[in-house]
Design a protein around this motif. Sequence first.
Motif, PDB file in Angstrom:
ATOM      1  N   SER A 284      -0.776  -7.503   1.373  1.00 32.74           N
ATOM      2  CA  SER A 284      -1.088  -6.710   2.577  1.00 32.74           C
ATOM      3  C   SER A 284      -1.784  -7.561   3.630  1.00 32.74           C
ATOM      4  CB  SER A 284      -2.043  -5.562   2.240  1.00 32.74           C
ATOM      5  OG  SER A 284      -1.540  -4.794   1.213  1.00 32.74           O
TER       6      SER A 284
ATOM      7  N   GLN B 231     -13.300  -9.873   3.609  1.00 34.21           N
ATOM      8  CA  GLN B 231     -12.697  -8.970   2.620  1.00 34.21           C
ATOM      9  C   GLN B 231     -13.781  -8.196   1.864  1.00 34.21           C
ATOM     10  OE1 GLN B 231     -10.058 -10.537  -0.484  1.00 34.21           O
ATOM     11  NE2 GLN B 231      -8.886  -8.638  -0.365  1.00 34.21           N
TER      12      GLN B 231
ATOM     13  N   LEU C 195      -8.079 -11.514  -2.498  1.00 31.02           N
ATOM     14  CA  LEU C 195      -6.929 -12.345  -2.156  1.00 31.02           C
ATOM     15  C   LEU C 195      -6.692 -13.457  -3.167  1.00 31.02           C
ATOM     16  CD1 LEU C 195      -7.685 -12.589   1.648  1.00 31.02           C
ATOM     17  CD2 LEU C 195      -5.728 -11.446   0.592  1.00 31.02           C
TER      18      LEU C 195
ATOM     19  N   PRO D  80       0.810  -1.222   0.000  1.00 31.07           N
ATOM     20  CA  PRO D  80       0.000   0.000   0.000  1.00 31.07           C
ATOM     21  C   PRO D  80       0.843   1.271   0.000  1.00 31.07           C
ATOM     22  CG  PRO D  80      -0.636  -1.470   1.804  1.00 31.07           C
ATOM     23  CD  PRO D  80       0.488  -2.145   1.091  1.00 31.07           C
TER      24      PRO D  80
ATOM     25  N   ILE E  84      -8.777  -3.105  -6.776  1.00 35.79           N
ATOM     26  CA  ILE E  84      -8.171  -3.982  -5.762  1.00 35.79           C
ATOM     27  C   ILE E  84      -8.587  -5.412  -6.070  1.00 35.79           C
ATOM     28  CG2 ILE E  84      -8.032  -4.567  -3.307  1.00 35.79           C
ATOM     29  CD1 ILE E  84      -8.508  -1.656  -2.632  1.00 35.79           C
TER      30      ILE E  84
ATOM     31  N   TYR F   7      -7.165  -0.459   2.640  1.00 38.91           N
ATOM     32  CA  TYR F   7      -7.810  -0.117   1.361  1.00 38.91           C
ATOM     33  C   TYR F   7      -8.190   1.364   1.340  1.00 38.91           C
ATOM     34  CZ  TYR F   7      -8.291  -5.211   1.419  1.00 38.91           C
ATOM     35  OH  TYR F   7      -8.034  -6.552   1.524  1.00 38.91           O
TER      36      TYR F   7
ATOM     37  N   ARG G  18      -2.476  -6.011  -5.507  1.00 39.99           N
ATOM     38  CA  ARG G  18      -2.490  -7.419  -5.073  1.00 39.99           C
ATOM     39  C   ARG G  18      -2.705  -7.437  -3.562  1.00 39.99           C
ATOM     40  NH1 ARG G  18       1.798  -7.506  -9.215  1.00 39.99           N
ATOM     41  NH2 ARG G  18       1.488  -9.230 -10.666  1.00 39.99           N
ATOM     42  N   SER G  19      -3.940  -7.660  -3.148  1.00 35.31           N
ATOM     43  CA  SER G  19      -4.234  -7.531  -1.709  1.00 35.31           C
ATOM     44  C   SER G  19      -3.538  -8.602  -0.884  1.00 35.31           C
ATOM     45  CB  SER G  19      -5.746  -7.560  -1.458  1.00 35.31           C
ATOM     46  OG  SER G  19      -6.310  -8.798  -1.836  1.00 35.31           O
ATOM     47  N   GLU G  20      -3.152  -9.706  -1.533  1.00 33.80           N
ATOM     48  CA  GLU G  20      -2.533 -10.787  -0.745  1.00 33.80           C
ATOM     49  C   GLU G  20      -1.175 -10.385  -0.157  1.00 33.80           C
ATOM     50  OE1 GLU G  20      -3.433 -11.007  -3.885  1.00 33.80           O
ATOM     51  OE2 GLU G  20      -1.750 -11.564  -5.163  1.00 33.80           O
TER      52      GLU G  20
ATOM     53  N   LEU H 193     -13.982  -4.191   1.574  1.00 34.48           N
ATOM     54  CA  LEU H 193     -13.984  -3.529   0.258  1.00 34.48           C
ATOM     55  C   LEU H 193     -15.243  -2.690   0.068  1.00 34.48           C
ATOM     56  CD1 LEU H 193     -12.500  -6.466  -1.841  1.00 34.48           C
ATOM     57  CD2 LEU H 193     -11.429  -4.240  -1.484  1.00 34.48           C
TER      58      LEU H 193
ATOM     59  N   GLN I 257      -8.135  -4.390   7.311  1.00 33.56           N
ATOM     60  CA  GLN I 257      -8.198  -4.364   5.847  1.00 33.56           C
ATOM     61  C   GLN I 257      -8.813  -3.056   5.369  1.00 33.56           C
ATOM     62  OE1 GLN I 257      -9.334  -7.816   3.511  1.00 33.56           O
ATOM     63  NE2 GLN I 257      -9.200  -9.086   5.316  1.00 33.56           N
TER      64      GLN I 257
END
Length: 534
Positions: free
Chosen positions: A292, A363, A326, A271, A323, A309, A288-290, A367, A305
């Motif tokens: 974070s 998640q 995962l 991020p 975004i 975001y 790539r949220s995985e 989001l 999370q």
Amino acid sequence: MAEPLKLKGKSASPGIASGPAFLAEEPKAPSAAERPDAATAPGTVGGFGALEKAIDISINELERLAEGADAESRDIIDFQIEVLRDPTIAEATGARMEGDQNVVFAWVATLDAYIGELEAADEEQMRARAVDILDIKNRVLGALAGTPIADFPPGSVFVGKDMEPSRFLAHDWSKGGGIALFAGSTAGHVALLARAKSVPMVVGTGRFSVAEGDPVSVDGDAGTVVLQTGGMLIPPLAPPQAPAGDTQTESGELRTADGVPILISININDPAEIDTLDPATAGVGLMRSEFSVTSLADAANEERQLAIYRHVMEQAGEKPVTIRMLDIGGDKPLAGLEDLPTLDSGLRGIRLLLARPEIARVQARALLRAAVFGRLSVMLPMVTFPDEIDRMREIFREEAEKLGRRSLLHRMPPIGMMVEVPAAALMLDTFGSAAFFSFGTNDLAQYLAASARDDIDADAGKAAPAVLRLIAQAVKLTSGKPVSICGDMAGNPSYLPGLLAAGLRHFSVAPARRPAIRSAIIGLNADGTRAAGE
Ligand code: PEP
Ligand code: MG
């Protein structure tokens, strides 16, 4: 200078306080280097023993907090300790674990059910208890993940939906400051504590936006909050959002030699990379949220999370942000999940999210809530069949409903998909419910060439013609929906002619690759041929 904005709420504790705003949901998104080692955090993998340990840690923390506290504060802390010691909560969590839920999700689900019951209660006194249980939930979650609840600067005005009692109790109020809550209750524990400590507090202003550090005044006598500069009240119902790709051409002043507009976005893994977003960038084409959310404890932590975001959304400002949910499994493990017996090598990306909906639901909520802060699109990884999108949409719909019931502000983002599985690329016209497409050439090349991800570098050049042909065919099946490419091929100028010829006009690349792609585009026509004189 903007006029001060006065917001009417309810007085929860009298007195007047002014200070810089501290935003409770303001992200403190840790960079990869700052992250605690998820693998060694107590309980990310552990079972019931880890929960018991985390509960013990939490009780010890609360007991420390109680030392030297006044009688009213001690009452509240004692109530929380009592709840933590109540065997029925641990037993309910244990029962969920027997149903194959991981310890953190079992804990979150048990406490969320409790919070939900309290929030739905008729009496305000009961509803006001919900935040006490939320406090306990987060404290134990923090202990499981090894990340304690953070304090905020003395003298500031705490701004947020609600405030947990332990935050109040751990804070040094001797330097002044106040509390301004969008929701909250005059009957809640924090209101009681605020009155006892003479901390001015106003609740129920409705959600407003203010920048961190901007001056805010809380008038606990009149029940008003005054935003001195640049604040605004956010209407409770946000209008539906257009897919991020629909309006992206606004920001694209880059053109091919023959004048066709081209967008270049960036891919981010951390991020913190958003903090240096170049103004010429169209937005974030892939987060790539995985990277974070690296442990099961993080995956269960909606607030953490959301903070990450939200930080990305706010840094991106008006620019669109995509975004990706995962993409775990395969070569991307999640600490704490690898020991689950159900995990096999084919269970990756959306398949894993649908197989473990408790991960997807947290998640999705984070989001949905983050979508309020900008132009968010959500992208699904490793999609193979259309029903996967429909099932994830349903999860978003259900979670949005839950957030609505809890009066938490949220917005349904456009949901699109990575095109990185050959079976999906060949059938793109059947993915009616995908709002947009983005080609992931890293996996597409791997699966097309029957190569391993680690070996694909060696084969990438040889596999490229097949990948390009597949992309060219697939672009024709996108029915005018926004389409981009975010795999590594997009950042390699030697593939640009082929990608332009395939019809791609939006490239999302690693920040370091942007200048090279930008200058290559200027020398090419939209059909991929070299411009005259190049
Ligand atoms: C891809 O597969 O091209 C892609 C962008 O996803 P990742 O590299 O994260 O698998
Ligand atoms: Mg991929």
